[in-house]
Design a protein around this motif. Structure first.
Motif, PDB file in Angstrom:
ATOM      1  N   GLU A   1      13.193  23.725   4.353  1.00  0.00           N
ATOM      2  CA  GLU A   1      14.496  24.390   4.249  1.00  0.00           C
ATOM      3  C   GLU A   1      15.669  23.428   4.413  1.00  0.00           C
ATOM      4  OE1 GLU A   1      14.741  27.653   3.312  1.00  0.00           O
ATOM      5  OE2 GLU A   1      12.548  27.541   3.174  1.00  0.00           O
ATOM      6  N   ALA A   2      15.587  22.512   5.362  1.00  0.00           N
ATOM      7  CA  ALA A   2      16.727  21.623   5.617  1.00  0.00           C
ATOM      8  C   ALA A   2      16.727  20.400   4.702  1.00  0.00           C
ATOM      9  CB  ALA A   2      16.742  21.187   7.081  1.00  0.00           C
ATOM     10  N   PHE A   3      15.536  19.937   4.309  1.00  0.00           N
ATOM     11  CA  PHE A   3      15.462  18.678   3.560  1.00  0.00           C
ATOM     12  C   PHE A   3      14.852  18.823   2.170  1.00  0.00           C
ATOM     13  CE2 PHE A   3      15.425  17.613   8.054  1.00  0.00           C
ATOM     14  CZ  PHE A   3      16.586  16.867   8.101  1.00  0.00           C
ATOM     15  N   GLU A   4      14.420  20.041   1.812  1.00  0.00           N
ATOM     16  CA  GLU A   4      13.825  20.318   0.502  1.00  0.00           C
ATOM     17  C   GLU A   4      12.698  19.344   0.153  1.00  0.00           C
ATOM     18  OE1 GLU A   4      17.324  20.313  -1.958  1.00  0.00           O
ATOM     19  OE2 GLU A   4      17.891  22.328  -1.311  1.00  0.00           O
ATOM     20  N   VAL A   5      11.883  18.998   1.163  1.00  0.00           N
ATOM     21  CA  VAL A   5      10.727  18.131   0.947  1.00  0.00           C
ATOM     22  C   VAL A   5       9.673  18.960   0.195  1.00  0.00           C
ATOM     23  CG1 VAL A   5       8.890  16.839   2.132  1.00  0.00           C
ATOM     24  CG2 VAL A   5      11.231  16.763   3.008  1.00  0.00           C
ATOM     25  N   SER A   6       8.961  18.324  -0.736  1.00  0.00           N
ATOM     26  CA  SER A   6       7.966  19.048  -1.544  1.00  0.00           C
ATOM     27  C   SER A   6       6.808  19.534  -0.661  1.00  0.00           C
ATOM     28  CB  SER A   6       7.420  18.144  -2.645  1.00  0.00           C
ATOM     29  OG  SER A   6       6.523  17.195  -2.103  1.00  0.00           O
TER      30      SER A   6
ATOM     31  N   ALA B   1       0.874  16.493   3.387  1.00  0.00           N
ATOM     32  CA  ALA B   1       0.393  15.181   3.849  1.00  0.00           C
ATOM     33  C   ALA B   1       0.892  14.902   5.268  1.00  0.00           C
ATOM     34  CB  ALA B   1       0.862  14.082   2.893  1.00  0.00           C
ATOM     35  N   ALA B   2       2.119  15.320   5.572  1.00  0.00           N
ATOM     36  CA  ALA B   2       2.702  15.042   6.889  1.00  0.00           C
ATOM     37  C   ALA B   2       2.057  15.858   8.000  1.00  0.00           C
ATOM     38  CB  ALA B   2       4.213  15.285   6.865  1.00  0.00           C
ATOM     39  N   VAL B   3       1.645  17.088   7.700  1.00  0.00           N
ATOM     40  CA  VAL B   3       1.106  17.968   8.754  1.00  0.00           C
ATOM     41  C   VAL B   3      -0.412  18.163   8.639  1.00  0.00           C
ATOM     42  CG1 VAL B   3       3.317  19.162   9.101  1.00  0.00           C
ATOM     43  CG2 VAL B   3       1.630  20.148   7.527  1.00  0.00           C
ATOM     44  N   ASP B   4      -1.052  17.386   7.769  1.00  0.00           N
ATOM     45  CA  ASP B   4      -2.516  17.462   7.585  1.00  0.00           C
ATOM     46  C   ASP B   4      -3.011  18.854   7.229  1.00  0.00           C
ATOM     47  OD1 ASP B   4      -3.118  14.769   7.930  1.00  0.00           O
ATOM     48  OD2 ASP B   4      -3.166  14.959  10.119  1.00  0.00           O
ATOM     49  N   ARG B   5      -2.369  19.493   6.276  1.00  0.00           N
ATOM     50  CA  ARG B   5      -2.798  20.797   5.752  1.00  0.00           C
ATOM     51  C   ARG B   5      -2.782  20.730   4.235  1.00  0.00           C
ATOM     52  NH1 ARG B   5      -1.742  24.703   9.982  1.00  0.00           N
ATOM     53  NH2 ARG B   5      -2.406  23.561  11.829  1.00  0.00           N
TER      54      ARG B   5
ATOM     55  N   ILE C   1       8.936   9.655   6.398  1.00  0.00           N
ATOM     56  CA  ILE C   1       9.070  11.065   6.798  1.00  0.00           C
ATOM     57  C   ILE C   1       7.744  11.559   7.365  1.00  0.00           C
ATOM     58  CG2 ILE C   1       9.315  13.434   5.918  1.00  0.00           C
ATOM     59  CD1 ILE C   1      11.517  12.364   4.041  1.00  0.00           C
ATOM     60  N   ARG C   2       6.636  11.164   6.740  1.00  0.00           N
ATOM     61  CA  ARG C   2       5.310  11.587   7.213  1.00  0.00           C
ATOM     62  C   ARG C   2       5.051  11.065   8.623  1.00  0.00           C
ATOM     63  NH1 ARG C   2       1.090   9.590   3.297  1.00  0.00           N
ATOM     64  NH2 ARG C   2       2.475  10.783   1.971  1.00  0.00           N
ATOM     65  N   ILE C   3       5.305   9.760   8.859  1.00  0.00           N
ATOM     66  CA  ILE C   3       5.092   9.194  10.201  1.00  0.00           C
ATOM     67  C   ILE C   3       5.990   9.911  11.213  1.00  0.00           C
ATOM     68  CG2 ILE C   3       5.290   7.155  11.681  1.00  0.00           C
ATOM     69  CD1 ILE C   3       4.889   5.406   9.200  1.00  0.00           C
ATOM     70  N   THR C   4       7.266  10.081  10.864  1.00  0.00           N
ATOM     71  CA  THR C   4       8.234  10.709  11.771  1.00  0.00           C
ATOM     72  C   THR C   4       7.823  12.143  12.090  1.00  0.00           C
ATOM     73  OG1 THR C   4      10.003   9.308  10.911  1.00  0.00           O
ATOM     74  CG2 THR C   4      10.674  11.311  12.074  1.00  0.00           C
TER      75      THR C   4
ATOM     76  N   GLN D   1       0.817  -1.222   0.000  1.00  0.00           N
ATOM     77  CA  GLN D   1       0.000   0.000   0.000  1.00  0.00           C
ATOM     78  C   GLN D   1       0.849   1.271   0.000  1.00  0.00           C
ATOM     79  OE1 GLN D   1      -3.477  -0.267  -0.186  1.00  0.00           O
ATOM     80  NE2 GLN D   1      -2.792  -2.365  -0.533  1.00  0.00           N
ATOM     81  N   VAL D   2       2.180   1.117   0.067  1.00  0.00           N
ATOM     82  CA  VAL D   2       3.067   2.283   0.173  1.00  0.00           C
ATOM     83  C   VAL D   2       3.808   2.486  -1.143  1.00  0.00           C
ATOM     84  CG1 VAL D   2       5.031   3.287   1.400  1.00  0.00           C
ATOM     85  CG2 VAL D   2       3.344   1.933   2.653  1.00  0.00           C
ATOM     86  N   ARG D   3       3.511   3.595  -1.820  1.00  0.00           N
ATOM     87  CA  ARG D   3       4.136   3.909  -3.105  1.00  0.00           C
ATOM     88  C   ARG D   3       5.558   4.419  -2.911  1.00  0.00           C
ATOM     89  NH1 ARG D   3       4.110   8.575  -5.548  1.00  0.00           N
ATOM     90  NH2 ARG D   3       2.536   9.375  -4.141  1.00  0.00           N
ATOM     91  N   ASP D   4       5.765   5.262  -1.891  1.00  0.00           N
ATOM     92  CA  ASP D   4       7.074   5.892  -1.656  1.00  0.00           C
ATOM     93  C   ASP D   4       7.444   5.730  -0.180  1.00  0.00           C
ATOM     94  OD1 ASP D   4       9.256   7.575  -1.287  1.00  0.00           O
ATOM     95  OD2 ASP D   4       8.377   9.269  -2.363  1.00  0.00           O
ATOM     96  N   PRO D   5       8.194   4.663   0.157  1.00  0.00           N
ATOM     97  CA  PRO D   5       8.524   4.402   1.570  1.00  0.00           C
ATOM     98  C   PRO D   5       9.211   5.584   2.261  1.00  0.00           C
ATOM     99  CG  PRO D   5       9.094   2.498   0.224  1.00  0.00           C
ATOM    100  CD  PRO D   5       8.708   3.599  -0.721  1.00  0.00           C
ATOM    101  N   ARG D   6      10.132   6.274   1.562  1.00  0.00           N
ATOM    102  CA  ARG D   6      10.840   7.411   2.165  1.00  0.00           C
ATOM    103  C   ARG D   6       9.847   8.496   2.586  1.00  0.00           C
ATOM    104  NH1 ARG D   6      12.391  12.352   0.285  1.00  0.00           N
ATOM    105  NH2 ARG D   6      14.213  13.295   1.271  1.00  0.00           N
ATOM    106  N   ALA D   7       8.953   8.870   1.676  1.00  0.00           N
ATOM    107  CA  ALA D   7       7.960   9.911   1.980  1.00  0.00           C
ATOM    108  C   ALA D   7       7.031   9.449   3.107  1.00  0.00           C
ATOM    109  CB  ALA D   7       7.140  10.246   0.731  1.00  0.00           C
ATOM    110  N   TYR D   8       6.652   8.181   3.078  1.00  0.00           N
ATOM    111  CA  TYR D   8       5.759   7.643   4.100  1.00  0.00           C
ATOM    112  C   TYR D   8       6.426   7.688   5.470  1.00  0.00           C
ATOM    113  CZ  TYR D   8       2.129   4.662   6.058  1.00  0.00           C
ATOM    114  OH  TYR D   8       1.085   4.173   6.808  1.00  0.00           O
TER     115      TYR D   8
END
Length: 163
Positions: A130-135, A141-145, A61-64, A52-59
């Protein structure tokens, strides 16, 4: 009994652990809290169906990020009751982890003190962008906004930090 070393979930987690540690540490400013967040992230990650996980890294990061925000909000509630100075805990890097230091050196102690003045969500958005250049979409998705709200938060946080 399964061998955890060859377990794909473990391999994926271990492959991203340094990045996840850095994300959590830069949001939290405490190695002990960061380790707790990584433990929580791991416990959630092993319950996920990898199909069910398309992008483990993004997933991951989202949980963390979500776990870090929860912990940061709890820490701030405790700090409101505490009278006295608060400083981020310096991070000791052992020689073997020093080479993996996209770690704590990406933000200085002074920056940690500035970040302390941001709200938990502003802090997470600022660090991820700024530190990780996450899209913006991944951060949203990570902060529910919404991505638009995240762009606003990032702009506000940047202005605040520059000030």
């Amino acid at each position: 009994m399964s061998d955890h070393a060859s377990d794909p979930a473990t391999e994926t987690f271990v492959a991203h652990r340094n990045l996840l540690f850095t994300v959590a540490y830069e949001i939290l400013g405490s190695a002990a809290d960061t380790e707790d967040v990584l433990q929580e992230t791991w416990l959630r990650w092993v319950k996920v169906d990898p199909g069910q996980v398309r992008d483990p890294r993004a997933y991951l990061i989202r949980i963390t990020t979500r776990q870090s925000l929860n912990r940061l909000r709890a820490m701030q509630r405790r700090k409101e009751a505490y009278v006295g100075p608060w400083l981020p805990e310096p991070l000791r890097t052992a020689p073997d982890t020093a080479e993996n230091v996209e770690l704590a050196e990406s933000l200085s102690m002074a920056m940690m003190l500035v970040l302390e003045t941001l709200s938990p969500t502003e802090r997470a958005v600022f660090v991820l962008r700024e530190a990780f250049e996450v899209s913006y979409d991944e951060i949203a998705a990570a902060v529910d906004r919404s991505p638009a709200a995240v762009r606003q938060i990032a702009h506000r946080a940047r202005r605040h930090v520059e000030a």
